[in-house]
Design a protein around this motif. Structure first.
Motif, short mmCIF file in Angstrom:
data_model
loop_
_atom_site.label_atom_id
_atom_site.label_comp_id
_atom_site.label_asym_id
_atom_site.label_seq_id
_atom_site.Cartn_x
_atom_site.Cartn_y
_atom_site.Cartn_z
N LEU A 1 0.88 -1.17 0.00
CA LEU A 1 0.00 0.00 0.00
C LEU A 1 0.91 1.22 0.00
CD1 LEU A 1 -2.98 0.80 0.25
CD2 LEU A 1 -2.70 0.80 2.71
N HIS A 2 1.18 1.74 -1.20
CA HIS A 2 2.22 2.77 -1.33
C HIS A 2 1.62 4.16 -1.41
CE1 HIS A 2 5.70 4.73 -3.64
NE2 HIS A 2 6.10 4.53 -2.41
N TYR A 3 1.85 4.93 -0.32
CA TYR A 3 1.39 6.32 -0.25
C TYR A 3 2.45 7.25 -0.83
CZ TYR A 3 -2.57 5.58 2.98
OH TYR A 3 -3.76 5.22 3.56
N PHE A 4 2.06 8.49 -1.05
CA PHE A 4 2.99 9.51 -1.57
C PHE A 4 3.08 10.68 -0.62
CE2 PHE A 4 1.88 6.81 -4.92
CZ PHE A 4 3.04 6.72 -5.66
N GLN B 1 -11.27 -1.13 -1.57
CA GLN B 1 -12.49 -0.49 -1.04
C GLN B 1 -12.17 0.40 0.17
OE1 GLN B 1 -15.46 -3.48 -0.28
NE2 GLN B 1 -15.45 -4.15 -2.39
N LEU B 2 -11.25 -0.06 1.00
CA LEU B 2 -10.87 0.73 2.18
C LEU B 2 -10.25 2.05 1.76
CD1 LEU B 2 -10.54 0.84 5.28
CD2 LEU B 2 -8.34 -0.31 5.00
N PRO C 1 -3.53 12.35 -3.25
CA PRO C 1 -4.64 11.40 -3.34
C PRO C 1 -4.26 9.94 -3.69
CG PRO C 1 -5.15 13.42 -4.56
CD PRO C 1 -3.69 13.50 -4.19
N LEU C 2 -3.18 9.75 -4.45
CA LEU C 2 -2.92 8.38 -4.95
C LEU C 2 -2.37 7.41 -3.90
CD1 LEU C 2 -2.82 6.63 -7.61
CD2 LEU C 2 -0.36 7.04 -7.58
N VAL C 3 -2.82 6.16 -3.97
CA VAL C 3 -2.09 5.05 -3.33
C VAL C 3 -1.94 3.95 -4.38
CG1 VAL C 3 -2.61 5.32 -0.86
CG2 VAL C 3 -4.23 4.15 -2.32
N GLY D 1 -10.97 8.15 1.19
CA GLY D 1 -10.83 9.29 0.29
C GLY D 1 -9.62 9.25 -0.63
N LYS D 2 -8.97 8.10 -0.76
CA LYS D 2 -7.80 8.03 -1.65
C LYS D 2 -8.22 7.55 -3.04
CE LYS D 2 -4.53 9.48 1.04
NZ LYS D 2 -3.89 10.76 0.77
N LYS D 3 -7.30 7.71 -3.99
CA LYS D 3 -7.51 7.20 -5.35
C LYS D 3 -6.59 6.00 -5.52
CE LYS D 3 -9.94 10.81 -6.86
NZ LYS D 3 -11.37 10.69 -6.65
N PRO D 4 -7.10 4.77 -5.31
CA PRO D 4 -6.23 3.60 -5.43
C PRO D 4 -6.04 3.17 -6.88
CG PRO D 4 -8.42 2.93 -4.72
CD PRO D 4 -8.46 4.43 -4.88
N VAL D 5 -4.81 2.75 -7.20
CA VAL D 5 -4.49 2.19 -8.52
C VAL D 5 -3.81 0.85 -8.28
CG1 VAL D 5 -2.93 2.45 -10.49
CG2 VAL D 5 -4.31 4.38 -9.75
#
Ligand SMILES: NC(=O)c1ccc[n+]([C@@H]2O[C@H](COP(=O)([O-])OP(=O)(O)OC[C@H]3O[C@@H](n4cnc5c(N)ncnc54)[C@H](O)[C@@H]3O)[C@@H](O)[C@H]2O)c1
Length: 299
Positions: free
Chosen positions: A127-130, A157-158, A137-139, A163-167
């Protein structure tokens, strides 16, 4: 990174337990999250009082991990990028309840490498945050070779819930998606600076005021469609051949590191930060990013 990730979960309405080896770091984390939340409130980005969100967070020493983690549903590991340390921590987490998902914020290791030797690698996920994790927003979600499909879906889904934008990253590749692109771009940028084509200051303006300006509203592939793919193809034919393909770090960066010019943390890097506090510079950055976040949320 850990404090921004913890803030993201608490802001998303979840109860959070933060663990660190050091009490001073836990105190700093509490204070920093409080300051971050007040800034969110100032920009009208917080539906609840900062104190209410802070009250969802508990702070514990890492030695209490096994005791305090019992009723947690999701773990995010964000300790230093040292593989033996990460493996040691995941070996400890291996014994917690089977339903708990175990994620890592690693930037460079595959999840298969981190989960090696575990009895329960199916619940391990990347689960890589920035940076800064509470704003960008991206993870990137990336799986190991044993990660269960259900774990990927629950994690996705989590992330939407908070409120993140998962890819999803489709294969285990070093650097995932974004760090590969950033590194490729900076290889070329450093090459242009070394060749005397542009200064770092002008490069930064060129990037911010052109493709950087467009990118938040129009992705690069969508941009290619607007350019026209035939035009793009002809450009590729000319320019790919002359791009840097060096496999060594930039000599300018190597020189700066030798001189102890490490960037903001040492007061000097490409720019001179002396005379301004680190906190001031970070707050200024966050204020600008929050203005952008408001616009991004409208797109
Ligand atoms: N810094 C970034 O820009 C960035 C961006 C994306 C991902 N990451 C990844 O996030 C992770 C953390 O990076 P960072 O820059 O925040 O590191 P950091 O060194 O600033 O923070 C790590 C924290 O972990 C604590 N710690 C160490 N061992 C621990 C243990 N066993 N249990 C509990 N706490 C422990 C340390 O005391 C420290 O506070 C790394 O995997 C890194 O690759 C970093």
């Amino acid at each position: 990174m850990g404090e921004g990730i913890a803030q993201n979960f608490a802001q998303g309405g979840l109860s959070v337990r933060v663990f660190d080896q050091n009490t001073d770091i836990l105190t700093r984390c509490f204070n920093q999250v409080g300051a971050n939340l007040r800034l969110f409130a100032e920009f009208g980005l917080l539906p609840k009082e900062p104190s209410l969100i802070l009250s969802r967070m508990e702070f514990h020493l890492a030695r209490e991990l096994e005791k305090k983690i019992k009723d947690c549903a999701f773990v995010v590991e964000s300790i230093p990028e040292v593989l033996p340390q990460k493996r040691e921590l995941f070996a400890r987490l291996d014994s917690c309840h089977q339903d708990v998902i175990l994620s890592s914020n690693t930037s460079s290791f595959t999840m298969s490498a981190i989960a090696e030797g575990m009895r329960t690698p199916g619940r391990v996920i990347g689960l890589h945050y920035f940076m800064p994790a509470h704003i960008v927003p991206l993870v990137e979600i990336h799986r190991g070779k044993n990660t269960a499909d259900e774990v990927v879906e629950v994690t996705r889904q989590l992330m939407v819930k908070v409120g993140k934008k998962p890819v999803l990253v489709g294969k285990e590749v070093p650097g995932l998606i974004v760090n590969r692109i950033q590194t490729a771009m900076m290889r070329e940028a450093n090459y242009l600076v070394e060749q005397g084509v542009v200064t770092p200051e002008d490069f930064d303006m060129a990037a911010r005021a052109s493709y950087g300006f467009r990118l938040a509203s129009l992705g690069p592939f969508a941009q290619l469609d607007i350019n026209g793919l035939d035009t793009v193809m002809r450009g590729n034919e000319q320019i790919y051949k002359v791009l840097s393909n060096t496999t060594e770090p930039s000599p300018a960066i190597v020189e700066k590191v030798k001189r102890g010019e490490l960037g903001l943390k040492s007061g000097q890097g490409y720019y001179d930060y002396r005379g301004k506090s680190k906190e001031q510079i970070i707050e200024e950055r966050d204020r600008n990013l929050l203005k952008q976040l408001i616009l991004f949320n409208q797109l």
